[in-house]
Structure formats: C-alpha cells, structure tokens
Motif scaffolding. Structure first.
Motif, mmCIF file in Angstrom:
data_model
loop_
_atom_site.group_PDB
_atom_site.id
_atom_site.type_symbol
_atom_site.label_atom_id
_atom_site.label_comp_id
_atom_site.label_asym_id
_atom_site.label_seq_id
_atom_site.Cartn_x
_atom_site.Cartn_y
_atom_site.Cartn_z
ATOM 1 N N LYS A 152 -87.502 122.093 -91.060
ATOM 2 C CA LYS A 152 -86.003 122.092 -92.116
ATOM 3 C C LYS A 152 -85.241 123.297 -91.225
ATOM 4 O O LYS A 152 -84.062 122.948 -91.140
ATOM 5 C CB LYS A 152 -86.542 122.779 -93.192
ATOM 6 N N GLY A 153 -85.793 124.537 -90.693
ATOM 7 C CA GLY A 153 -84.925 125.410 -90.102
ATOM 8 C C GLY A 153 -84.139 124.563 -88.915
ATOM 9 O O GLY A 153 -82.867 124.887 -88.800
ATOM 10 N N GLN A 162 -88.901 117.308 -100.436
ATOM 11 C CA GLN A 162 -89.886 116.328 -101.215
ATOM 12 C C GLN A 162 -91.459 116.708 -100.468
ATOM 13 O O GLN A 162 -92.352 116.860 -101.560
ATOM 14 C CB GLN A 162 -89.421 114.893 -100.880
ATOM 15 N N ALA A 163 -91.503 116.520 -99.108
ATOM 16 C CA ALA A 163 -92.891 116.876 -98.520
ATOM 17 C C ALA A 163 -93.576 118.069 -99.166
ATOM 18 O O ALA A 163 -94.814 118.224 -99.531
ATOM 19 C CB ALA A 163 -92.890 116.410 -97.320
ATOM 20 N N GLU A 164 -92.534 119.293 -99.282
ATOM 21 C CA GLU A 164 -93.159 120.395 -99.450
ATOM 22 C C GLU A 164 -93.545 120.374 -100.965
ATOM 23 O O GLU A 164 -94.491 121.092 -101.546
ATOM 24 C CB GLU A 164 -92.035 121.503 -99.537
ATOM 25 N N PRO A 219 -95.181 124.161 -90.395
ATOM 26 C CA PRO A 219 -94.307 123.442 -89.291
ATOM 27 C C PRO A 219 -93.308 122.491 -90.117
ATOM 28 O O PRO A 219 -92.092 122.219 -89.826
ATOM 29 C CB PRO A 219 -95.309 122.203 -88.947
ATOM 30 N N LEU A 220 -93.240 122.333 -91.517
ATOM 31 C CA LEU A 220 -92.272 121.637 -92.508
ATOM 32 C C LEU A 220 -91.234 122.731 -92.547
ATOM 33 O O LEU A 220 -90.047 122.410 -92.529
ATOM 34 C CB LEU A 220 -92.802 121.684 -93.912
ATOM 35 N N GLY A 224 -82.845 114.485 -93.416
ATOM 36 C CA GLY A 224 -83.998 114.881 -92.988
ATOM 37 C C GLY A 224 -84.391 116.102 -93.759
ATOM 38 O O GLY A 224 -85.436 116.296 -94.295
ATOM 39 N N ILE A 225 -83.508 116.929 -94.323
ATOM 40 C CA ILE A 225 -83.875 118.223 -94.958
ATOM 41 C C ILE A 225 -84.534 117.924 -96.459
ATOM 42 O O ILE A 225 -85.532 118.278 -96.975
ATOM 43 C CB ILE A 225 -82.746 119.203 -95.299
#
Ligand code: ADP
Ligand code: MG
Length: 229
Positions: free
Chosen positions: A33-34, A62-64, A28-29, A56-57
C-alpha cells in the motif's frame, strides 16, 4: 469428552494459523500500500496511472478488512464497544445479503421489537449475523423464507434466525462450529459458525441451534442488554 478435546485442539491450530496469517500477510499488504501511495505522490501522472494506483490501494484495504474480520477471530478483541441498535444493524446486514437471497428466490421477513439495544462491537456483530443469515439463505437453494425475530426480555435481547432449508442431522449439528467443518465442498470455508461461536462468547451471549433434517434450522441468540443511559 474425546470429541471435545479433538475439537479444541483443532480450534487451537486454527487460532494459531489465523494469528500467523494476519501477522505475516498484514505486513506485506501495508508495504504494498505504501508503494502505491508513493506512486500517487509522483507528479505528471496520467489519469489512468492515478486511477490504477487508487484501485490498488482500495483492493489492499479490502484484503486488510478480510484479514481483520475473518482471521482475527483467534482472539475476539472487543475493543470498540458501542450501543448497537439491533434492528438497524440487522437491516444493514440484510441489504448486503439481499443479492444472495435474490439469486435463490429466498425471501427475508423481519419481526423486530423496536427497542432492542445491546453493547458490543458493531463490526463483530455484523460478522456474526452475516455468517448465520448467509447459512440460512444457502440452506434453501430452491427458495423459501428466512424469518428474523428480535425480542427484549428483561435484561436480554433475543435474535432468532429461522430457515426452512435442508436442516442438519444430529451428527452435523454436533459438528457445527468445528473449524473447517463444511458440507458445501469448495463453496464453503467451514469457518463461518466457528467465527459466530467465538463472537457470541466474547459478547457474553448464548446461542442455541435447533435443526431438523429436511425441515429447517433455527439459530437462537441471547445477549445481555445495556440501557441507553
Ligand atoms: P460453511 O457455510 O462455509 O460450510 P459454516 O461454518 O458456516 O461453514 O457452516 C458449517 C456447516 O454447518 C455447513 O456446511 C452446513 O452443513 C451446516 N449449516 C450451518 N448452518 C446451516 C443451516 N442454516 N442449515 C443447514 N445446515 C447448516
Ligand atoms: Mg457459512
């Protein structure tokens, strides 16, 4: 023996969970991003909208990273092996941790032997020592000194992280590295040392922890070196 069995069962559970989370959350991340990227590609965007999409990207990136560095401990893949200049990387880590140290008046002192080199994954190396030095800082809420020493003996690099903090009891020391074991209530994850142990193992290193309640803790690491050529 029973304790070890329980420990490894727990470790197994966390490894599964870590692998599941990184898999289930990464998709989902990537997809979110897409969509942000699609927004960015639209014409006639206001500066604000473009900026929001950019933020947002960055946040998703960062979450990734968190997922990669914190939850793929399940199988410490050391895919990107490179020469690590120990003192240089430790200094980089210290610059990240300096604000945390300042908050509790902790001073960090370093004694580096200049030629300490080892072969490993830089990101994992960072993750490992961030976790250890963070614990050292957190053990001294009213200030103190963290001493970091590096040495090279024959085919080994040693790294010592010493604090003058609250220390641990024998029982606490035994539970160190157990998943979710934390004495820091909501402020701790109890995953830090587990990550440390699995990275050290993957780097074919050794770790010894000495600790005395009210006196402090020393984490001693030994890693095999690799010559530069
Ligand atoms: P967390 O820091 O989130 O609690 P860790 O896995 O990093 O989880 O550490 C687990 C526990 O081990 C800590 O909660 C603390 O009780 C103990 N510990 C680790 N490092 C130190 C240290 N340098 N001094 C005292 N206690 C420590
Ligand atoms: Mg910690």
């Amino acid at each position: 023996l029973r304790d070890i069995a329980i420990k490894s069962k727990k470790l197994e559970a966390v490894e599964h969970m870590g692998a599941a989370i990184s898999h289930e959350v990464r998709n989902p991340l990537t997809s979110a991003k897409g969509f942000f990227q699609l927004i960015q590609e639209q014409e006639n965007l206001s500066d604000k909208t473009r900026e929001y999409a950019f933020i947002g990207i960055s946040e998703l990136n960062q979450a990734e990273r968190v997922i990669k560095d914190y939850l793929t401990f399940s199988k410490p893949t050391l895919n990107k092996m490179e020469q690590i200049e120990v003192s240089k990387e430790l200094d980089l880590i210290l610059s990240i941790l300096q604000p945390l140290a300042n908050q509790s008046s902790v001073e960090i002192v370093t004694y580096y032997e200049d030629k300490g080199m080892l072969l490993g994954d830089r990101t994992k190396f960072h993750q490992c020592f961030i976790n250890v030095i963070k614990n050292a800082i957190e053990s001294m809420p009213n200030g103190g000194i963290v001493t970091i020493r590096t040495n090279t003996f024959e085919k080994n690099v040693s790294i010592m992280i010493e604090d003058e903090g609250i220390g641990m009891t024998k029982e606490q020391l035994e539970r160190l590295g157990e998943p979710y074991y934390s004495t820091k209530d909501y402020k701790g994850t109890g995953l830090g040392m587990m990550v440390v142990y699995s990275i050290v193992k993957a780097m074919k290193g050794q770790i010894k922890v000495h600790s005395e309640l009210g006196m402090g803790t020393t984490c001693e690491f030994h890693f095999p070196t690799e010559n530069k050529n």
